[in-house]
Scaffold this motif. Sequence first.
Motif, short mmCIF file in Angstrom:
data_model
loop_
_atom_site.label_atom_id
_atom_site.label_comp_id
_atom_site.label_asym_id
_atom_site.label_seq_id
_atom_site.Cartn_x
_atom_site.Cartn_y
_atom_site.Cartn_z
N ALA A 63 0.79 -1.24 0.00
CA ALA A 63 0.00 0.00 0.00
C ALA A 63 0.82 1.29 0.00
CB ALA A 63 -0.95 -0.02 1.19
N GLU A 64 2.16 1.18 0.03
CA GLU A 64 2.99 2.39 -0.04
C GLU A 64 2.57 3.24 -1.24
OE1 GLU A 64 4.80 5.16 0.61
OE2 GLU A 64 6.25 3.88 1.66
N LEU A 65 2.39 4.55 -1.00
CA LEU A 65 1.93 5.42 -2.10
C LEU A 65 3.05 6.21 -2.74
CD1 LEU A 65 -1.36 6.76 -0.48
CD2 LEU A 65 -1.08 4.89 -2.12
N VAL A 66 4.20 6.34 -2.06
CA VAL A 66 5.28 7.17 -2.59
C VAL A 66 6.15 6.32 -3.51
CG1 VAL A 66 7.30 8.55 -1.99
CG2 VAL A 66 5.24 8.66 -0.58
N ARG A 67 6.34 6.78 -4.72
CA ARG A 67 7.17 6.06 -5.67
C ARG A 67 8.60 6.56 -5.58
NH1 ARG A 67 5.87 5.11 -12.07
NH2 ARG A 67 7.44 3.49 -12.36
N ASN A 68 9.54 5.62 -5.57
CA ASN A 68 10.95 5.97 -5.42
C ASN A 68 11.19 6.66 -4.08
OD1 ASN A 68 13.66 6.22 -6.04
ND2 ASN A 68 13.40 8.00 -7.37
N ARG A 69 10.68 6.04 -3.03
CA ARG A 69 10.72 6.66 -1.69
C ARG A 69 12.14 6.77 -1.15
NH1 ARG A 69 8.07 1.67 1.89
NH2 ARG A 69 9.82 0.23 1.62
N ALA A 70 13.05 5.90 -1.67
CA ALA A 70 14.43 5.94 -1.17
C ALA A 70 15.38 6.53 -2.21
CB ALA A 70 14.87 4.53 -0.79
N PHE A 71 14.86 7.07 -3.28
CA PHE A 71 15.65 7.78 -4.30
C PHE A 71 16.67 6.87 -5.00
CE2 PHE A 71 14.51 10.72 -0.83
CZ PHE A 71 13.53 11.41 -1.51
N LEU A 72 16.34 5.59 -5.09
CA LEU A 72 17.28 4.64 -5.69
C LEU A 72 16.85 4.16 -7.08
CD1 LEU A 72 17.94 2.52 -2.47
CD2 LEU A 72 19.60 3.99 -3.64
N ASP A 73 15.66 4.58 -7.53
CA ASP A 73 15.16 4.05 -8.81
C ASP A 73 16.01 4.47 -9.99
OD1 ASP A 73 13.18 2.90 -7.38
OD2 ASP A 73 11.50 3.84 -8.43
N ASP A 74 16.59 5.65 -9.91
CA ASP A 74 17.38 6.16 -11.03
C ASP A 74 18.61 6.85 -10.42
OD1 ASP A 74 18.47 7.64 -13.10
OD2 ASP A 74 16.53 8.21 -13.95
N ALA A 75 19.79 6.38 -10.84
CA ALA A 75 21.01 6.92 -10.23
C ALA A 75 21.27 8.35 -10.67
CB ALA A 75 22.19 6.02 -10.60
N SER A 76 20.66 8.79 -11.78
CA SER A 76 21.04 10.09 -12.32
C SER A 76 20.06 11.22 -11.97
CB SER A 76 21.16 9.99 -13.84
OG SER A 76 19.92 9.60 -14.36
N ALA A 77 18.86 10.86 -11.51
CA ALA A 77 17.87 11.92 -11.26
C ALA A 77 16.84 11.44 -10.24
CB ALA A 77 17.17 12.29 -12.57
N PRO A 78 16.20 12.38 -9.55
CA PRO A 78 15.16 11.98 -8.59
C PRO A 78 13.85 11.63 -9.32
CG PRO A 78 15.55 14.35 -8.44
CD PRO A 78 16.48 13.84 -9.50
#
Length: 656
Positions: A63-78
């Motif tokens: 149920a987590e609603l925040v996507r990329n909550r730990a800022f690890l999805d993309d190394a180059s940008a948030p």
Amino acid sequence: MKIRPILAILYLLAVGIGIPCAQAAAEPSITVEADKSAGTVSPLLYGLMTEEINHSYDGGLYAELVRNRAFLDDASAPAHWSVVTADGASATIELDRNEPVNAALPVSLRLGAASASDASPAGIANEGYWGIPAFSKTRYNASFYAKAAPGFSGKIVVSIQSEDGKTIYAKSEVKGVGQTWTQYHVSLKTGKLAAPVKARYVLAVDRPGTVWFSLVSLFPPTWKDRPNGLRKDLMQMLVDMKPRFLRFPGGNYMEGDTIETRFDWRKTIGPVSERAGKMGPWKYRSSDGMGLMEFLLWCEDMGTEPVLGLYAGYSLKEPAVKLGAELAPFVQEALDEIEYVSGPVTTQWGAQRAKDGHPKPFKLRYVEIGNEDFFDRSGSYDGRFAQFYDAIKTKHPELQCISSIGVSDHPVKGLLSSRTPDLMDIHFYRSTDEFLKKITEFDTRFDRKGPKVMIGEWAAHEDGRIKPWSKEALGQPPTPSMKAAIGDAACMAAMERNSDIIAMHCYAPLFANVNPGAWQWRPNLIGYDALRAYGSPSYYAFVMFSGNLGDQILPLTKTDFPVQVSATRDNPTGEIFLKLVNPQAGEQPVKIELRGLASVAPEATAITLAANPEDTNSVEEPTKVVPKRSLVSGIKPEFSYLIPANAIVVLKLKAR
Ligand code: AHR
């Protein structure tokens, strides 16, 4: 020689005046031996299969609603974050590797607000998984790590707001953010909304300064109010399926593309702030918020039992781990996993489970060694299976070991011969036409003296030329139409008829986030976006079958006509379930004989799912194809019934 023309004339006369002759088809009929048994229905027959595919967990059940909550999805940008500034404010955001919270959270997001005020805040906004759902009068739990640069003494305003920022649906604030990483928790409550709406999630500062954020999280109410829990609407749909087991964690997701990115259960337990996540084989990162404990609680909350998939030394894009010493650590990893799930608290991993909040051991009876290991072209599975099997059986003789390939008569090469598994997992992804054409295979194929069968992945697709994993499939709707549901129901009827040998089955994949780009495979049983969820016609077929199962297989015979049938009896209630699947464009009259019954209640209930083959459900039209209940009168031990066109029917008959 002379007799032939005479026979021909007699035949034509007979046909012309309607006298039945040898060539005329027999009247379609089904005879059920209602007082006999063709075996026991496997009590575990209907289950669920699950993995991180199609945003099943992140952006789905989790149920987590925040996507990329730990800022690890993309190394180059948030990715999925943006900077938001009200009139007069200005700010920048940047990924920062110099201010990690810990090793699992090595990146933070730095907000540098050059100008900001109470009236003109500056902040970061998350777009969620294709939108943050704002529901009416709903309480959300928000948390985040934050720290500020020296000199910042403002507050962080947390809000759920419209995508254009003009409407605030819920708001809260955190004061006194210091210069060391601290986790903050706030609660947000929305007011009355006419309808749920897609929103964004914003954390903003009210004065200039620098603030770092990490693990930014927002949860709506979850199933059974579990922290780090599951989406309520999807859980309700699963409970309605009455699943007897849950096969997890995959699928390809269990194996990973590489050993490094396999489902390494040890990295998925404990606080979410200690879970780094990983790249999954379906081309997106997994947060690992859904870890081993969450899977087990999921089973517990559905009242079902796990079928635990164990990593067995084969990942999709690497050579298999060598037998013996190299494989030994992975065998130990599996034994430790079993201990975590079901060991007493006096064991190392049982104690860890208790520390993680669940002292009581979970029920565990089935483990599967690997997944689809026929893809390991080196043929090492035979040896790997033996190494795992021996270690598991020595320590846990109570466990049933499932092989991921067949021991005999398997379509794919690589038969298992080193050990005899308790069950073998065989997968069937077929078109409806293929299922219908080859359906008798289920009646004849499996050796009743051999291991039992788990059909651990199966699904019908509509067009035999478009395979579920192909690029072309992505051009079709993510969930199947009525045509596929007919194939699925034919498959389920065949599995029921043979459920003395087919002990378990589960459709795959279970879930798809239906947003463009969110899914990688079709067809999928249940579709959803941030706000809504729906069942495909195949979902309803499953609910109809699984909810009306019985415990005894009744022998049946039928004349040669295209309807697929299964008959079972529920001994405690005396109810007989007759499942009828009509794949034809026209109605099908049929004579049904229930042999061996003294009498039968004159009224039966029919649950019918009928629609045009191309009809389907969607988030916009969630209930276009749903089952309807009706009463059927005139039931006798021998009665006539008209099966609707393109229909799946469960007739509930009461023996007396
Ligand atoms: O269900 C989708 C995929 O199909 C699974 O991950 C894999 O086991 C199978 O090939």
